[in-house]
Motif scaffolding. Structure first.
Motif, mmCIF file in Angstrom:
data_model
loop_
_atom_site.group_PDB
_atom_site.id
_atom_site.type_symbol
_atom_site.label_atom_id
_atom_site.label_comp_id
_atom_site.label_asym_id
_atom_site.label_seq_id
_atom_site.Cartn_x
_atom_site.Cartn_y
_atom_site.Cartn_z
ATOM 1 N N THR A 255 0.867 -1.193 0.000
ATOM 2 C CA THR A 255 0.000 0.000 0.000
ATOM 3 C C THR A 255 0.899 1.236 0.000
ATOM 4 N N LEU A 256 0.441 2.271 -0.709
ATOM 5 C CA LEU A 256 1.170 3.547 -0.748
ATOM 6 C C LEU A 256 0.179 4.681 -0.607
ATOM 7 N N LYS A 257 0.653 5.747 0.018
ATOM 8 C CA LYS A 257 -0.160 6.956 0.131
ATOM 9 C C LYS A 257 0.740 8.164 -0.114
ATOM 10 N N PRO A 258 0.160 9.286 -0.438
ATOM 11 C CA PRO A 258 0.980 10.481 -0.722
ATOM 12 C C PRO A 258 1.925 10.800 0.439
ATOM 13 N N GLY A 259 3.179 11.092 0.085
ATOM 14 C CA GLY A 259 4.180 11.448 1.086
ATOM 15 C C GLY A 259 5.072 10.306 1.478
ATOM 16 N N ASP A 260 4.715 9.039 1.112
ATOM 17 C CA ASP A 260 5.578 7.909 1.439
ATOM 18 C C ASP A 260 6.875 7.985 0.651
ATOM 19 N N VAL A 261 7.954 7.548 1.318
ATOM 20 C CA VAL A 261 9.265 7.509 0.678
ATOM 21 C C VAL A 261 9.454 6.118 0.091
ATOM 22 N N VAL A 262 9.825 6.046 -1.189
ATOM 23 C CA VAL A 262 10.050 4.766 -1.851
ATOM 24 C C VAL A 262 11.411 4.793 -2.522
ATOM 25 N N ALA A 263 12.019 3.623 -2.664
ATOM 26 C CA ALA A 263 13.288 3.485 -3.359
ATOM 27 C C ALA A 263 13.034 3.063 -4.800
ATOM 28 N N ILE A 264 13.864 3.575 -5.724
ATOM 29 C CA ILE A 264 13.732 3.243 -7.145
ATOM 30 C C ILE A 264 15.057 2.622 -7.568
ATOM 31 N N PRO A 265 15.175 1.268 -7.526
ATOM 32 C CA PRO A 265 16.456 0.620 -7.832
ATOM 33 C C PRO A 265 16.986 0.963 -9.223
ATOM 34 N N ARG A 266 16.078 1.128 -10.198
ATOM 35 C CA ARG A 266 16.558 1.371 -11.547
ATOM 36 C C ARG A 266 17.343 2.691 -11.644
ATOM 37 N N PHE A 267 16.936 3.704 -10.879
ATOM 38 C CA PHE A 267 17.600 5.014 -10.911
ATOM 39 C C PHE A 267 18.564 5.211 -9.745
ATOM 40 N N HIS A 268 18.582 4.200 -8.806
ATOM 41 C CA HIS A 268 19.391 4.355 -7.600
ATOM 42 C C HIS A 268 19.034 5.648 -6.874
ATOM 43 N N GLN A 269 17.740 5.930 -6.816
ATOM 44 C CA GLN A 269 17.259 7.155 -6.185
ATOM 45 C C GLN A 269 16.088 6.811 -5.272
ATOM 46 N N GLU A 270 15.764 7.766 -4.424
ATOM 47 C CA GLU A 270 14.559 7.682 -3.621
ATOM 48 C C GLU A 270 13.617 8.798 -4.046
ATOM 49 N N GLY A 271 12.322 8.580 -3.873
ATOM 50 C CA GLY A 271 11.340 9.582 -4.235
ATOM 51 C C GLY A 271 10.189 9.584 -3.261
ATOM 52 N N TYR A 272 9.272 10.519 -3.536
ATOM 53 C CA TYR A 272 8.097 10.658 -2.680
ATOM 54 C C TYR A 272 6.849 10.380 -3.501
#
Length: 409
Positions: A255-272
């Motif tokens: 489950t995800l909601k606005p404001g959650d921090v997630v990791a993006i392995p393909r870009f080696h970045q984190e986002g919101y």
């Protein structure tokens, strides 16, 4: 009529007609009668003409008239020089010096007995002798002054010649210097060209020599280097895999909601998370200044999520029981490009309060690149803000130096 009478009739007519600016020429004024009376009449006539404003040229041998011109305003003595040795006039006019009659000198030159001449001198009155001596002294002084002036003119001319010579010499030296500099520059350029040609020849020789070396030795060295690079690449990949695994080891979030921090392995970045997965299974994620639609399967739960939950709980207690749901509308980025510094700082303060209460750990402040003045003002403000843990430039995917990434406490 006598000569004197004829002169007087002309003078009477002149005095009747003379006026301002009239030119009057008088030769041997007062001659032809008693010298003393003639001199007295001459002075009176000159005085009348001067008062009428006439221009007068008068010749005389009377000493009294010479003294009159010396003492009277608007009158000036002058004399035509005479060489008593050659008995010839010099045709030079001396202004300011009265002339002598030179009667004694001429008589002596013409053969008159010297005793007679000296006897004649003894008959002169003392004032006449003094006047004669004074005239001689004036002539000597004038001659000395003329000589000095002539010498000064010669010296001045010599100085001008020397100055001209110095000027020509300076010009010659400047031209010589310019010629030497030009030649030196040309020689330097030629040296550079020569050095380049020699360097190119040397490089060609080295390349030729390298081509002639043993090919097998070169191949063995190349294989050894390639093996070392392969080993090093393997170790780097192993370490990168371990690092990536540790950094992005989270599970796919359920489950995800606005404001959650997630990791993006393909870009080696984190986002919101900006919006949860839609019907197509894609999630709108904010990565720096970029908003990306990504499949849910490409996202991983961030290791910071547990910490975020704890901080949200603490934030809720600090904000009087409010939670992130109450602040779901707070964006993880704030764009204030085009604002003035004072206005920007006020808006940033409000935004950081809202983000902090919403439990957002990282925000992006978009100020643009520009001259850098707004960026520096913002960072000085952030360095003293109580909610700010750290800040940095955005990376390539986050917007570079046009974005400041802020970590909140």
């Amino acid at each position: 009529l006598s000569t004197f009478s004829g002169h007087m009739k002309n003078i009477v007519r002149i005095l009747d007609q003379v006026g301002e600016g009239s030119l009057v020429l008088l030769d041997e004024l007062g001659a032809g009668t008693d010298p003393e009376q003639g001199a007295a009449l001459g002075m009176a006539i000159l005085d009348r003409l001067i008062n009428r404003g006439a221009l007068i040229i008068a010749t005389t041998h009377f000493s009294e008239l010479k003294i009159f011109a010396h003492t009277r305003q608007r009158a000036e003595n002058a004399s035509v020089e005479f060489d008593s040795r050659t008995l010839q006039p010099t045709y030079r006019l001396s202004i300011g010096v009265p002339g002598e009659s030179n009667a004694f000198e001429i008589a002596a030159r013409l053969g008159l007995d010297s005793e007679v001449v000296e006897r004649a001198r003894s008959f002169l009155r003392p004032e006449q002798r003094e006047l004669s001596d004074l005239i001689k002294q004036l002539k000597e002084d004038q001659f000395a002054a003329s000589s000095a002036r002539a010498e000064a003119e010669l010296e001045r001319a010599e100085v001008e010649k020397l100055k001209e010579k110095v000027r020509r010499e300076e010009e010659r030296l400047r031209n010589k210097q310019q010629e030497i500099l030009s030649r030196a520059h040309e020689e330097a350029r030629e040296l550079v060209r020569t050095a380049r040609r020699e360097a190119e020849q040397l490089i060609r020789a080295l390349r030729e020599k390298m081509r002639q070396e043993d090919a097998r030795s070169a191949l063995e060295e190349a294989q050894a280097v390639r093996q070392k690079l392969s080993d090093l690449s393997g170790r780097i990949e192993e370490r990168a895999a371990v690092t990536e695994e540790s950094a992005f080891a989270g599970d796919i979030p359920d489950t995800l909601k606005p404001g959650d921090v997630v990791a993006i392995p393909r870009f080696h970045q984190e986002g919101y998370v900006i919006s949860p997965p839609g019907s197509d299974g894609e999630v709108l994620v904010q990565v720096g200044v970029l908003k990306l639609h990504l499949p849910l399967k490409e996202l991983r739960r961030s290791l910071k999520r547990d910490k975020q939950k704890k901080e949200l709980t603490a934030t809720g207690s600090r904000s009087g029981g409010r939670t992130i749901k109450e602040h779901a509308q707070v964006s993880p980025e704030f764009d204030f490009r085009g604002m003035r510094v004072e206005e920007s700082l006020k808006e940033i303060d409000k935004y950081l309060d809202a983000a902090y209460l919403a439990g957002i750990n990282r925000v992006s402040l978009i100020h643009g690149k520009g001259t850098g003045a707004l960026r520096e003002a913002v960072r000085q403000y952030l360095s003293k803000h109580p909610f700010v843990a750290s800040y940095r430039n955005g990376n390539y995917y986050e917007g570079g130096t046009g974005v400041t990434i802020v970590e909140l406490k």
